[in-house]
Each structure stands twice: as structure tokens, then as C-alpha cells.
Scaffold this motif. Structure first.
Motif, PDB file in Angstrom:
ATOM      1  N   TYR A 101       0.858  -1.183   0.000  1.00  0.00           N
ATOM      2  CA  TYR A 101       0.000   0.000   0.000  1.00  0.00           C
ATOM      3  C   TYR A 101       0.889   1.227   0.000  1.00  0.00           C
ATOM      4  CZ  TYR A 101      -4.051   2.897   1.102  1.00  0.00           C
ATOM      5  OH  TYR A 101      -5.055   3.814   1.056  1.00  0.00           O
TER       6      TYR A 101
ATOM      7  N   TYR B  31      -4.788   0.937   6.069  1.00  0.00           N
ATOM      8  CA  TYR B  31      -5.845   0.562   6.990  1.00  0.00           C
ATOM      9  C   TYR B  31      -5.975  -0.951   6.866  1.00  0.00           C
ATOM     10  CZ  TYR B  31      -6.752   5.523   6.623  1.00  0.00           C
ATOM     11  OH  TYR B  31      -6.615   6.878   6.629  1.00  0.00           O
TER      12      TYR B  31
ATOM     13  N   PHE C 107      -7.171  -4.920   8.245  1.00  0.00           N
ATOM     14  CA  PHE C 107      -8.286  -5.615   8.892  1.00  0.00           C
ATOM     15  C   PHE C 107      -8.031  -7.123   8.854  1.00  0.00           C
ATOM     16  CE2 PHE C 107     -10.978  -1.844   8.525  1.00  0.00           C
ATOM     17  CZ  PHE C 107     -10.442  -1.205   7.420  1.00  0.00           C
TER      18      PHE C 107
ATOM     19  N   TYR D 215     -10.645 -10.471   9.074  1.00  0.00           N
ATOM     20  CA  TYR D 215     -12.016 -10.977   9.138  1.00  0.00           C
ATOM     21  C   TYR D 215     -11.974 -12.492   9.266  1.00  0.00           C
ATOM     22  CZ  TYR D 215     -14.104  -6.568   7.479  1.00  0.00           C
ATOM     23  OH  TYR D 215     -14.544  -5.272   7.364  1.00  0.00           O
TER      24      TYR D 215
ATOM     25  N   LEU E 288     -15.763  -9.085  11.424  1.00  0.00           N
ATOM     26  CA  LEU E 288     -14.544  -8.353  11.704  1.00  0.00           C
ATOM     27  C   LEU E 288     -13.956  -8.810  13.027  1.00  0.00           C
ATOM     28  CD1 LEU E 288     -12.657  -5.967  10.864  1.00  0.00           C
ATOM     29  CD2 LEU E 288     -14.084  -4.531  12.335  1.00  0.00           C
TER      30      LEU E 288
ATOM     31  N   LYS F  14      -9.001  -4.375  13.714  1.00  0.00           N
ATOM     32  CA  LYS F  14      -8.598  -3.426  12.673  1.00  0.00           C
ATOM     33  C   LYS F  14      -7.462  -2.555  13.198  1.00  0.00           C
ATOM     34  CE  LYS F  14     -12.144  -0.083  14.070  1.00  0.00           C
ATOM     35  NZ  LYS F  14     -12.909  -0.850  15.062  1.00  0.00           N
TER      36      LYS F  14
ATOM     37  N   PHE G 134      -5.806   1.288  12.283  1.00  0.00           N
ATOM     38  CA  PHE G 134      -5.805   2.517  11.480  1.00  0.00           C
ATOM     39  C   PHE G 134      -4.560   3.327  11.782  1.00  0.00           C
ATOM     40  CE2 PHE G 134      -9.580   1.122  10.041  1.00  0.00           C
ATOM     41  CZ  PHE G 134     -10.773   1.596  10.548  1.00  0.00           C
TER      42      PHE G 134
ATOM     43  N   PRO H  28      -8.273   1.834   1.829  1.00  0.00           N
ATOM     44  CA  PRO H  28      -9.370   2.351   2.641  1.00  0.00           C
ATOM     45  C   PRO H  28     -10.663   1.573   2.476  1.00  0.00           C
ATOM     46  CG  PRO H  28      -9.114   3.702   0.712  1.00  0.00           C
ATOM     47  CD  PRO H  28      -7.976   2.721   0.694  1.00  0.00           C
ATOM     48  N   GLY H  29     -11.613   1.911   3.323  1.00  0.00           N
ATOM     49  CA  GLY H  29     -12.827   1.117   3.396  1.00  0.00           C
ATOM     50  C   GLY H  29     -13.578   1.014   2.101  1.00  0.00           C
ATOM     51  N   SER H  30     -13.547   2.076   1.282  1.00  0.00           N
ATOM     52  CA  SER H  30     -14.330   2.034   0.065  1.00  0.00           C
ATOM     53  C   SER H  30     -13.670   1.191  -1.018  1.00  0.00           C
ATOM     54  CB  SER H  30     -14.529   3.452  -0.469  1.00  0.00           C
ATOM     55  OG  SER H  30     -13.267   4.006  -0.810  1.00  0.00           O
ATOM     56  N   ASP H  31     -12.427   0.835  -0.852  1.00  0.00           N
ATOM     57  CA  ASP H  31     -11.721   0.076  -1.877  1.00  0.00           C
ATOM     58  C   ASP H  31     -10.882  -0.996  -1.197  1.00  0.00           C
ATOM     59  OD1 ASP H  31      -9.373   0.824  -4.575  1.00  0.00           O
ATOM     60  OD2 ASP H  31     -10.859  -0.763  -4.328  1.00  0.00           O
ATOM     61  N   MET H  32     -11.528  -1.808  -0.397  1.00  0.00           N
ATOM     62  CA  MET H  32     -10.837  -2.810   0.391  1.00  0.00           C
ATOM     63  C   MET H  32     -10.436  -3.991  -0.483  1.00  0.00           C
ATOM     64  SD  MET H  32     -12.157  -4.554   3.914  1.00  0.00           S
ATOM     65  CE  MET H  32     -12.467  -2.977   4.655  1.00  0.00           C
TER      66      MET H  32
END
Lengths: 111, 113
Positions: free
Chosen positions: A27, A32, A34, A36, A46, A49, A51, A95-99
């Protein structure tokens, strides 16, 4: 683009033994990260996480993970595995929108 | 009081048919997603919506069309189903587009025969 590698496809441990699942990420900025868990026939839950801040993060079900920037790693650990921990584990980078998810590590727990 | 729900849980259909999968979240989240999980458990994002607007559209055949009637719903419609569409489809939601964790639904197992 970000990516995640989980080097171990399948791991078998004995109940009560310690566990470490490996995760390496790629990255361009501060990641960010995670973890799961997916039990058979279920959705993803989850575990924990990261950050920013403390590089050792605690999660649910007794799991923890350590962020090591120098190694681009975010390994998941548990000191004593229970039979109910048998599942598929996914590492992900945001990030969350493009995990982006790793390919997963299947954990088998021997009695 | 399920946070992210999907219907149906199982869907068996023949090639060439059109089908829809519905997703609802009651978390008050702004962002919703569709993922495809193949037989090897690999998870790939398909679409992402923020406040009903499409923000991510991965390389997905245009037979797949997401529809978001409001922030709490994101449906997936699939036209002319093919054998390769067989997979588990997961809906997810998050508070926003930056950094927040995603909450997943239970999945819909689609089998195309």
C-alpha cells in the motif's frame, strides 16, 4: 494499487496450541488493515482493525495482531486456539471504500 | 434486528435467466458494496455505492447492474446468467468511504445450471 498476500493457504493446529496467521500488504500510504473471519456458510465477521497508533491491536475472541511497517506485515495471533476457531481467515487492506482481501487462510483445529 | 441482510440465501437457476439479489442494512451507513466470492474463497469487490451514487465499478460484465433505491438498500440484478456466475455474493456496508470497516451480510449462494 493495494494488495494483500496470505502465504499460508491452510494451517492445522492442535486445540490449545498457539496460532499465527501471516499477512503481507502492499500500500502506498499508511494502510488501513483488517482481519475478518468466515465460518462455514456464514458471512465475514470483523476480528480487529488497525488505522493508526499502537501497533499491537486487540480484537474479539482473544485475537490480536501486530502491525510492522518495516516488514509490511499484519500477522494475526492467538495464544490458545479453541475448536470453534476453525474457519477461513481473511486479511484486508483499505481504505474502506476500496478494500482488497487476501486469498484467505483456512484454519483446521485438531482435537 | 440483523445489521446487513440479503435475500435470498440460496438461488438456483438456469443459464440465460435473469435474477436479482436484494440487500438491506439498518446500520445507518452511507456506503454499500457487492462482493463475489468464488469457489476458492477469493473475495473480489464488484461495486461500491456511496449515498446512492456509484463510486467503484470493477471490471464486471455489464450483465450485472446494481441499483440503490435509497441509502439502506443495494440490489444486484444479473441478466443472462452464465455458468461462471455461480458463486457466493456478499453485500456489505460501511459508515463512509474512508477507512471504516465493512459489515457483511450472510451471503447469497448462486448456482447456475
Amino acid at each position: 494499487a493495494q494488495s494483500v498476500t496470505q502465504p499460508d493457504i491452510h494451517i492445522t493446529v492442535s486445540e490449545g496450541a498457539s496460532l499465527e496467521l501471516r499477512c503481507n500488504y502492499s500500500y502506498g500510504a499508511t494502510p488501513y488493515l483488517f482481519w475478518y473471519v468466515q465460518s462455514p456458510g456464514q458471512g465475514l465477521q470483523l476480528l480487529l482493525k488497525y488505522f493508526s497508533g499502537d501497533t499491537l491491536v486487540q480484537g474479539i475472541k482473544g485475537f490480536e495482531a501486530e502491525f510492522k511497517r518495516s516488514q509490511s506485515s499484519f500477522n494475526l495471533r492467538k495464544p490458545s486456539v479453541h475448536w470453534s476457531d476453525a474457519a477461513e481467515y481473511f486479511c484486508a487492506v483499505g481504505p474502506g471504500s476500496d478494500m482488497r482481501f487476501g486469498a484467505g487462510t483456512r484454519l483446521t483445529v485438531k482435537p | 434486528d440483523t445489521a446487513v441482510s440479503q435475500t435470498p440465501k440460496y438461488l438456483v437457476t438456469q443459464m440465460g435467466n435473469d435474477k436479482s439479489i436484494k440487500c438491506e442494512q439498518n446500520l445507518g451507513h452511507d456506503t454499500m458494496y457487492w462482493y463475489k466470492q468464488d469457489s476458492k474463497k477469493f473475495l473480489k469487490i464488484m461495486f461500491s455505492y456511496n449515498n446512492k451514487e456509484l463510486i467503484i465499478n470493477e471490471t464486471v460484465p455489464n450483465r450485472f447492474s446494481p441499483k440503490s433505491p435509497d441509502k439502506a438498500h443495494l440490489n444486484l440484478h444479473i441478466n443472462s446468467l452464465e455458468l461462471g456466475d455461480s458463486a457466493v455474493y456478499f453485500c456489505a456496508s460501511s459508515r463512509g468511504v474512508r477507512s471504516y470497516e465493512q459489515y457483511f451480510g450472510p451471503g447469497t449462494r448462486l448456482t447456475v445450471t
